[in-house]
Scaffold this active site. Structure first.
Site, mmCIF file in Angstrom:
data_model
loop_
_atom_site.group_PDB
_atom_site.id
_atom_site.type_symbol
_atom_site.label_atom_id
_atom_site.label_comp_id
_atom_site.label_asym_id
_atom_site.label_seq_id
_atom_site.Cartn_x
_atom_site.Cartn_y
_atom_site.Cartn_z
ATOM 1 N N GLU A 248 0.882 -1.182 0.000
ATOM 2 C CA GLU A 248 0.000 0.000 0.000
ATOM 3 C C GLU A 248 0.907 1.216 0.000
ATOM 4 O O GLU A 248 1.560 1.499 1.009
ATOM 5 C CB GLU A 248 -0.887 -0.006 1.259
ATOM 6 N N CYS A 282 -2.497 9.242 3.247
ATOM 7 C CA CYS A 282 -2.282 8.842 1.857
ATOM 8 C C CYS A 282 -3.519 9.102 0.999
ATOM 9 O O CYS A 282 -3.428 9.173 -0.218
ATOM 10 C CB CYS A 282 -1.903 7.370 1.800
ATOM 11 N N GLU A 383 4.327 13.236 -4.705
ATOM 12 C CA GLU A 383 3.605 13.202 -3.436
ATOM 13 C C GLU A 383 4.331 14.083 -2.418
ATOM 14 O O GLU A 383 5.509 13.876 -2.135
ATOM 15 C CB GLU A 383 3.548 11.755 -2.911
HETATM 16 P P1 NDP Z 1 8.463 4.739 4.336
HETATM 17 O O1 NDP Z 1 8.348 3.982 3.085
HETATM 18 O O2 NDP Z 1 9.659 5.572 4.564
HETATM 19 O O3 NDP Z 1 8.364 3.781 5.596
HETATM 20 C C1 NDP Z 1 7.307 2.878 5.819
HETATM 21 C C2 NDP Z 1 7.778 1.776 6.744
HETATM 22 O O4 NDP Z 1 8.782 0.998 6.090
HETATM 23 C C3 NDP Z 1 8.429 2.295 8.026
HETATM 24 O O5 NDP Z 1 8.165 1.405 9.084
HETATM 25 C C4 NDP Z 1 9.892 2.263 7.651
HETATM 26 O O6 NDP Z 1 10.718 2.256 8.771
HETATM 27 C C5 NDP Z 1 9.961 0.981 6.860
HETATM 28 N N1 NDP Z 1 11.093 0.837 5.956
HETATM 29 C C6 NDP Z 1 11.855 1.796 5.391
HETATM 30 N N2 NDP Z 1 12.823 1.246 4.612
HETATM 31 C C7 NDP Z 1 12.659 -0.108 4.664
HETATM 32 C C8 NDP Z 1 13.328 -1.227 4.095
HETATM 33 N N3 NDP Z 1 14.393 -1.090 3.302
HETATM 34 N N4 NDP Z 1 12.881 -2.461 4.377
HETATM 35 C C9 NDP Z 1 11.802 -2.628 5.170
HETATM 36 N N5 NDP Z 1 11.141 -1.610 5.779
HETATM 37 C C10 NDP Z 1 11.549 -0.364 5.521
HETATM 38 O O7 NDP Z 1 7.128 5.597 4.442
HETATM 39 P P2 NDP Z 1 6.772 6.691 5.514
HETATM 40 O O8 NDP Z 1 6.851 6.097 6.882
HETATM 41 O O9 NDP Z 1 7.532 7.924 5.213
HETATM 42 O O10 NDP Z 1 5.220 6.912 5.220
HETATM 43 C C11 NDP Z 1 4.721 7.799 4.299
HETATM 44 C C12 NDP Z 1 4.323 7.080 3.024
HETATM 45 O O11 NDP Z 1 3.366 6.079 3.298
HETATM 46 C C13 NDP Z 1 3.663 7.999 2.018
HETATM 47 O O12 NDP Z 1 4.180 7.754 0.752
HETATM 48 C C14 NDP Z 1 2.211 7.586 2.087
HETATM 49 O O13 NDP Z 1 1.483 7.849 0.911
HETATM 50 C C15 NDP Z 1 2.317 6.137 2.350
HETATM 51 N N6 NDP Z 1 1.068 5.646 2.898
HETATM 52 C C16 NDP Z 1 0.288 4.831 2.123
HETATM 53 C C17 NDP Z 1 -0.935 4.388 2.585
HETATM 54 C C18 NDP Z 1 -1.780 3.476 1.766
HETATM 55 O O14 NDP Z 1 -2.693 2.887 2.333
HETATM 56 N N7 NDP Z 1 -1.556 3.318 0.498
HETATM 57 C C19 NDP Z 1 -1.434 4.797 3.912
HETATM 58 C C20 NDP Z 1 -0.517 5.633 4.637
HETATM 59 C C21 NDP Z 1 0.683 6.043 4.139
HETATM 60 P P3 NDP Z 1 11.303 3.643 9.390
HETATM 61 O O15 NDP Z 1 10.199 4.646 9.416
HETATM 62 O O16 NDP Z 1 11.735 3.228 10.706
HETATM 63 O O17 NDP Z 1 12.400 4.046 8.456
#
Ligand code: NDP
Length: 479
Positions: A248, A282, A383
């Site tokens: 997602e 999102c 975004e």
């Molecule tokens: P990220 O992609 O930066 O992070 C999401 C999660 O993935 C966090 O727990 C992060 O950890 C983790 N992560 C980061 N790198 C890795 C990796 N290499 N391997 C595994 N896990 C990893 O997103 P954000 O937290 O910045 O969230 C914002 C984004 O989420 C926006 O793009 C938004 O649109 C999207 N979003 C989508 C939704 C949907 O339903 N489609 C709903 C809500 C948000 P850490 O934060 O600790 O780095």
């Protein structure tokens, strides 16, 4: 307050004893620490989950359902406490966390407590071949749930609840930016009697802890919500191991406003769909397209309403817009506002960082409206994920649809019109996984949830989630 990993029902420090600072974004200060977990912590979580799996996957549906219901009940009981923790950790208004985030986390558990009792599988009689087929939908084993910082407990539980309802054991990681309510969920799971090891929560950085989870050869499915670039990276790592993936991802959602809509309702809802949670949802409608005949009126009214929104301390009951989640995110959002003029855009409202009295180091930003000339600019194509929306007029429904679809994302869309034919046509043609007509973010948890194009792969919600968290096996009996 120090947060610990939740492994096998116990609260543990990371093996290396390395920690990460946890910030309160409303004051811009560190208020605790969380584990900087590495491969060994993930392995311990995996081992606990593996040990728990035979017992949990053979626990009756009734018993699983009762435990999930109990977790839901405890989340409701602790509403104020959890909303306060969420608001402090994330910067969102306490009022919002209390009205939306925590109730929805409880609803996620309650919904899947009920759904699992109704989840059934199919039988196919092969007439003429004297055979009967039935489908077994079996839990996958140890699965992983990785969630972002914008709706911390809401999205974390949206994954965990169906995963465990279906009989899996979980290694989960919340965002390191907002780990607090995930930590508190561990305590609640123990209180509700969730057997040890069914849920394991490992805290740490995405690039190390998250990466270790994704690379783990025996964690068989990953349910991920986050950015599109991270999703693409996870897909690349997971593909050679043939893991099941639900991604997602990001959005750049269009809000199409036609002159025949119910204007007042549209205006009020558009303020909400633009700036709820500081625009960090999102599903926010970040590209607003308005039919030419009402464009000037809408522009004036919208700007006026948005300028009345109060930016401030999340715990002030008057606050509409709290703090952005982190300093680096604030800088990212500001960098988009800074390119507005270069792209021929005009800032109609907001655009400035806000210094809140008594909270001078918090990450506050005015809700910002930018009028753009061309859909093909960064402000309309990338975004931003903050309190920034763009505005543009259109002449015809065909043009509106083309503008809406001319973007790499396809998560949600909002349509304001009372014309039935137009509603049907646009809903069918628009590139989105979710279309709201004359409303926004009205959710029925039975419905499929997810995006198309760069907004993701797979669907959550309802039986879709239970299907994701199970493997279908066909059994064919010849008689
Ligand atoms: P990220 O992609 O930066 O992070 C999401 C999660 O993935 C966090 O727990 C992060 O950890 C983790 N992560 C980061 N790198 C890795 C990796 N290499 N391997 C595994 N896990 C990893 O997103 P954000 O937290 O910045 O969230 C914002 C984004 O989420 C926006 O793009 C938004 O649109 C999207 N979003 C989508 C939704 C949907 O339903 N489609 C709903 C809500 C948000 P850490 O934060 O600790 O780095």
């Amino acid at each position: 307050m120090n947060i610990k990993n939740y492994i096998n029902g116990e609260f543990l420090s990371p093996v290396t004893n390395r920690w990460i600072d946890n910030y309160n974004p409303s004051i811009g200060e560190v208020y605790g620490q969380l584990p900087n977990s590495d491969v060994e912590d993930v392995e311990n979580a995996y081992q606990a989950a593996t040990k728990a799996f035979p017992g949990w996957s053979n626990t009756s549906i009734d018993e699983r359902s009762k435990i999930l219901s109990k977790i839901a009940g405890l989340l409701e009981e602790k509403l104020d406490f959890l909303a306060e923790a969420e608001s402090k950790d994330n910067g969102k208004p306490f009022r919002l966390a209390k009205a939306i985030d925590i109730p929805r986390a409880a609803a996620n558990f309650q919904y899947f407590a009920n759904a699992i009792t109704q989840f059934s599988s199919e039988a196919h009689e092969s007439i003429g071949l004297d055979a009967m087929n039935y489908t077994l939908r079996q839990p996958i084993g140890v699965v992983s749930c990785i969630s972002p910082w914008n709706l911390p407990l809401y999205l974390f539980t949206w994954k965990i609840a169906p995963a465990i309802a279906a009989g899996n054991c979980v290694v989960a990681k919340p965002s390191e930016i907002t780990p607090m309510t995930a930590y508190l969920l561990g305590e609640i799971c123990n209180e509700a009697g969730l057997p040890k090891g069914v849920l394991n929560i490992v805290h740490g950085l995405g690039t190390t802890t998250g990466q270790a989870i994704v690379e783990h050869p025996h964690i068989k499915a990953i349910s991920f919500t986050g950015g599109t670039a991270t999703g693409a990276h996870i897909a690349r790592v997971a593909a050679p191991m043939f893991k099941k993936l639900s991604l997602e991802l990001g959005g750049k959602n269009p809000n199409l406003i036609f002159a025949d809509c119910d204007y007042d309702n549209m205006l009020k809802t558009t303020v909400r769909s633009s700036f709820s949670n500081q625009g960090q949802i999102c599903l926010c409608g970040s590209r607003i397209f308005v039919e030419e005949s009402i464009y000037e009126k809408f522009k004036t009214d919208f700007v006026k309403k948005v300028q009345q929104l109060k930016v401030g301390n999340p715990f002030d009951s008057e606050t509409n817009i709290g703090a952005l989640v982190s300093k680096s995110h604030l800088e990212k959002v500001k960098s988009y506002i800074a390119i507005a003029a270069d792209e021929g855009g005009e800032i109609l409202a907001g655009g400035e960082q806000v210094v809140v009295e008594g909270y001078e180091n918090g990450y506050y930003l005015q809700p910002t409206i930018i009028e753009v000339k061309d859909n093909n600019c960064k402000l309309n194509q990338e975004e931003i994920f903050g309190p920034v929306v763009t505005l543009m007029p259109f002449k015809t429904a065909v043009e509106a649809l083309a503008l809406a679809n001319d973007v790499k994302y396809g998560l949600s869309a909002t349509l304001w019109t009372n014309d039935l034919k137009r509603t049907m046509r646009i809903s069918k043609e628009i590139h989105a996984g979710i279309v709201w007509v004359n409303t926004w973010l009205l959710r029925d948890l039975r419905t499929p949830f997810g995006g198309v194009k760069a907004s993701g792969v797979g669907r959550e919600g309802g039986f879709e989630a239970l299907q994701f968290f199970t493997e279908a096996k066909n059994v064919c009996i010849k008689y």
